[in-house]
Enzyme design. Structure first.
Site, mmCIF file in Angstrom:
data_model
loop_
_atom_site.group_PDB
_atom_site.id
_atom_site.type_symbol
_atom_site.label_atom_id
_atom_site.label_comp_id
_atom_site.label_asym_id
_atom_site.label_seq_id
_atom_site.Cartn_x
_atom_site.Cartn_y
_atom_site.Cartn_z
ATOM 1 C CE LYS A 183 2.820 22.628 -1.298
ATOM 2 N NZ LYS A 183 4.237 22.783 -1.729
ATOM 3 N N GLY A 221 0.796 20.933 1.869
ATOM 4 C CA GLY A 221 0.174 20.112 0.827
ATOM 5 C C GLY A 221 -0.662 19.009 1.459
ATOM 6 C CD GLU A 259 -1.676 13.805 -15.034
ATOM 7 O OE1 GLU A 259 -0.819 12.994 -15.423
ATOM 8 O OE2 GLU A 259 -2.758 13.970 -15.609
ATOM 9 C CB CYS A 293 6.691 13.505 -15.626
ATOM 10 S SG CYS A 293 5.549 14.509 -16.580
ATOM 11 C CD GLU A 392 10.257 10.531 -12.365
ATOM 12 O OE1 GLU A 392 9.930 10.646 -11.171
ATOM 13 O OE2 GLU A 392 9.570 10.958 -13.304
HETATM 14 P P1 NAD Z 1 7.347 16.066 -5.140
HETATM 15 O O1 NAD Z 1 6.436 14.901 -5.134
HETATM 16 O O2 NAD Z 1 8.504 16.056 -4.218
HETATM 17 O O3 NAD Z 1 6.549 17.411 -4.789
HETATM 18 C C1 NAD Z 1 5.443 17.826 -5.543
HETATM 19 C C2 NAD Z 1 4.606 18.770 -4.700
HETATM 20 O O4 NAD Z 1 4.070 18.043 -3.588
HETATM 21 C C3 NAD Z 1 5.352 19.958 -4.102
HETATM 22 O O5 NAD Z 1 4.510 21.085 -4.167
HETATM 23 C C4 NAD Z 1 5.574 19.533 -2.671
HETATM 24 O O6 NAD Z 1 5.708 20.621 -1.768
HETATM 25 C C5 NAD Z 1 4.302 18.766 -2.380
HETATM 26 N N1 NAD Z 1 4.389 17.779 -1.294
HETATM 27 C C6 NAD Z 1 5.500 17.188 -0.785
HETATM 28 N N2 NAD Z 1 5.163 16.306 0.179
HETATM 29 C C7 NAD Z 1 3.813 16.329 0.272
HETATM 30 C C8 NAD Z 1 2.864 15.620 1.047
HETATM 31 N N3 NAD Z 1 3.226 14.683 1.928
HETATM 32 N N4 NAD Z 1 1.547 15.879 0.856
HETATM 33 C C9 NAD Z 1 1.151 16.792 -0.076
HETATM 34 N N5 NAD Z 1 2.009 17.499 -0.834
HETATM 35 C C10 NAD Z 1 3.327 17.268 -0.668
HETATM 36 O O7 NAD Z 1 7.797 16.266 -6.653
HETATM 37 P P2 NAD Z 1 8.857 17.272 -7.229
HETATM 38 O O8 NAD Z 1 10.214 16.785 -6.828
HETATM 39 O O9 NAD Z 1 8.450 18.659 -6.906
HETATM 40 O O10 NAD Z 1 8.653 17.056 -8.824
HETATM 41 C C11 NAD Z 1 9.237 16.016 -9.544
HETATM 42 C C12 NAD Z 1 8.282 14.859 -9.696
HETATM 43 O O11 NAD Z 1 7.076 15.288 -10.336
HETATM 44 C C13 NAD Z 1 8.828 13.768 -10.612
HETATM 45 O O12 NAD Z 1 8.579 12.521 -10.029
HETATM 46 C C14 NAD Z 1 8.030 13.922 -11.890
HETATM 47 O O13 NAD Z 1 7.910 12.765 -12.665
HETATM 48 C C15 NAD Z 1 6.720 14.375 -11.367
HETATM 49 N N6 NAD Z 1 5.966 15.061 -12.433
HETATM 50 C C16 NAD Z 1 4.886 14.423 -12.983
HETATM 51 C C17 NAD Z 1 4.178 15.023 -14.019
HETATM 52 C C18 NAD Z 1 2.995 14.359 -14.644
HETATM 53 O O14 NAD Z 1 2.174 15.078 -15.245
HETATM 54 N N7 NAD Z 1 2.829 13.067 -14.577
HETATM 55 C C19 NAD Z 1 4.562 16.279 -14.473
HETATM 56 C C20 NAD Z 1 5.664 16.884 -13.892
HETATM 57 C C21 NAD Z 1 6.350 16.270 -12.852
#
Ligand code: NAD
Length: 489
Positions: A183, A221, A259, A293, A392
């Site tokens: 997803k 998700g 992550e 990240c 962040e």
């Molecule tokens: P997000 O948490 O908003 O969304 C990530 C994913 O989760 C999307 O596919 C979204 O549709 C899904 N999602 C949203 N709500 C959900 C729920 N309640 N249950 C299950 N899935 C759900 O993150 P984003 O804005 O897409 O990405 C940015 C974030 O990702 C930043 O905080 C960044 O630090 C983090 N990130 C972490 C890593 C790592 O490896 N540690 C790598 C890249 C990005």
């Protein structure tokens, strides 16, 4: 044939490319705000079918036990992506706003190449370990430890490095014998959709083994986290969403691999080459407009040289102009969306409210009327207590913080709810390594060393997550352990 030839993307469910139950949604180029095309919008019925297909493929086919097939399929996917790499590059620049130069590494070619590591690991892995004969409780017993796939993996991914994160889950999960429902983030649906197209048309991956479900509905998700047919959720995204995924998964006690976010520190020791260190720190925050990240967004410098450090970082970042990511020289493209741009801007406003100053940047670039651009910004005059130093931001924004020696620098670095990454610069390598050893973070760079590599584990301490992606540790996240004891008489 060209990928996404008709400008419309599809879901991959049970081996078939299909349209979404909720119709379609526009894919927008973040550098121009132009609509690129339409992405399939899945509904809950689509997700239900995808989970069912993955479950059946795991339970009713030989996928999980046929290592030779899996290794071949992962290599086929790698080769198909290599064959289409130029198309994928253009599509990635348009869908993600990723600077062209980054597509030679972590934004595209790096993760494609890393599929080799997943395939090679599966091929050479010691799936069964013989512990030999023993007599526990006086009973002669032959013992072995078998590693086998966990089952159905729900992979949930964000938009910032979508190929890297999609493939760093898909590669090891498949090589280890799992089936997957991916997803992806709604912001970058095309990157995921082309993966589905390549899998369906260029690999022998059996129906149901990989399902790709693009949707604007985040609840899909949550379905993966809650559904008892899913055995493991592998999630990358924000810490807030990670918390919700963990809570949703609790009812079925499924494995959760997270992550999450970061607010990593770049420590400059008092014997370091200040100019080199602060320039590197400034440059790294501009890469992909700070949407990484593990980017070190707190520059922690000796108090006595604070003003000098701010001026160097501002000199570097002020000279980096955000612009068209398709141009070879661009390192700072747009952020992903208007929402993200406004979020970053709200942190810039907060910096001023908290008493900070901009040494460069501070808003939207005047020469970019369209696109979601933010000026590279250096914030000075704040301590580690400020919210802009603790939360962040996910934009090209660096906060410079003074320290009073090594112990204080370590204290500041570790004074964070996160623990994803860290950097230490110092002239004495032993002293720098000693400081690095005290950081509570999953990846540490000393004097410019690079930890990003297929065989190196990546992940966070504290609220940056649990588990590790990549490396052998990343492969083993997708395995269960079975201890088998056979009576020997
Ligand atoms: P997000 O948490 O908003 O969304 C990530 C994913 O989760 C999307 O596919 C979204 O549709 C899904 N999602 C949203 N709500 C959900 C729920 N309640 N249950 C299950 N899935 C759900 O993150 P984003 O804005 O897409 O990405 C940015 C974030 O990702 C930043 O905080 C960044 O630090 C983090 N990130 C972490 C890593 C790592 O490896 N540690 C790598 C890249 C990005």
């Amino acid at each position: 044939m060209a990928l996404l030839a008709d400008g419309v993307s599809r879901l991959l469910i049970d081996g078939k490319l299909t349209s979404g139950g909720a119709g379609g949604f526009a894919t927008v180029n973040p550098a121009t705000e132009e609509v690129l095309g339409e992405a399939a919008n899945a509904d809950t019925a689509d997700m239900d079918r995808a989970i069912g297909a993955a479950r059946r493929a795991f339970d009713e086919t030989g996928w999980s036990t046929n290592t030779e097939l899996r290794v071949r399929c992962v290599r086929q996917l790698r080769d198909a992506m290599r064959e289409h790499v130029e198309e994928l590059r253009d599509l990635t620049i348009a869908d993600v706003g990723a600077p062209r130069m980054l597509t030679a590494g972590a934004q595209l070619e790096g993760p494609i190449n890393d599929l080799s590591f997943a395939a090679d690991t599966a091929e050479n892995y010691e799936w069964t370990q013989d512990l030999g004969l023993a007599s526990p409780m006086g009973i002669p017993t032959r013992r072995s430890v078998v590693r086998e796939a966990v089952g159905v993996v729900g992979a949930i991914t964000p938009w910032n490095f979508p190929h890297q994160i999609n493939l760093a889950k898909l590669g090891p999960a498949l090589a280890a014998g799992n089936t997957v429902v991916l997803k992806p983030a709604p912001d970058t649906p095309w990157v995921a959709a082309v993966l589905g197209e390549l899998i369906a048309e260029h690999t022998d991956i059996p129906p149901g083994v990989v399902n790709i479900v693009t949707s604007t509905d985040h609840a899909l998700g949550a379905m993966l986290a809650k559904d008892p047919r899913v055995d493991l959720v592998s999630f990358t995204g924000s810490t807030a969403t990670g918390r919700s995924v963990m809570a949703d998964a609790a009812a079925t006690i499924k494995k959760v691999f997270l992550e999450l976010g970061g607010k990593s520190a770049f420590l400059v020791l008092d014997d370091a080459d200040l100019a080199a260190a602060c320039s590197v720190a400034g440059f790294s925050v501009c890469l992909h407009a700070g949407q990484g990240c593990a980017i070190t967004t707190r520059l922690v410098v000796p108090r006595a040289r604070y003003d000098e450090a701010v001026a160097i970082a501002a000199g570097t970042m002020g000279s980096i102009k955000p612009g068209d990511p398709s141009k070879p020289g661009t390192i700072c493209g747009p952020v992903i969306s208007a929402r993200q741009r406004d979020r970053v801007q709200s942190y810039l406003d907060l910096a001023i409210t908290e008493g900070g100053e901009f040494a460069c940047g501070g808003g939207r670039p005047a020469d970019q009327p369209a696109g979601f651009f933010i000026e590279p910004t250096v914030i000075s005059g704040l301590t580690n207590e400020a919210r802009v130093a603790r939360e962040e931001i996910f934009g090209p924004v660096l906060t410079v913080i003074p320290h009073d020696g090594d112990d204080d620098a370590v204290r500041i670095a570790n004074d964070s709810p996160y623990g994803l990454s860290g950097t230490v610069y110092g002239a004495d390598p032993e002293r720098a390594a000693g400081v690095a050893a005290r950081l509570r973070a999953g990846t540490v760079n000393v004097n410019g060393g690079v930890w990003y590599s297929a065989d190196m584990p990546f992940g966070g301490y504290k609220q940056s997550g649990n588990g590790r992606e990549m490396g052998i540790a990343g492969f083993e996240e997708y395995l269960e352990i079975k201890a088998i004891a056979t009576a020997a008489n």
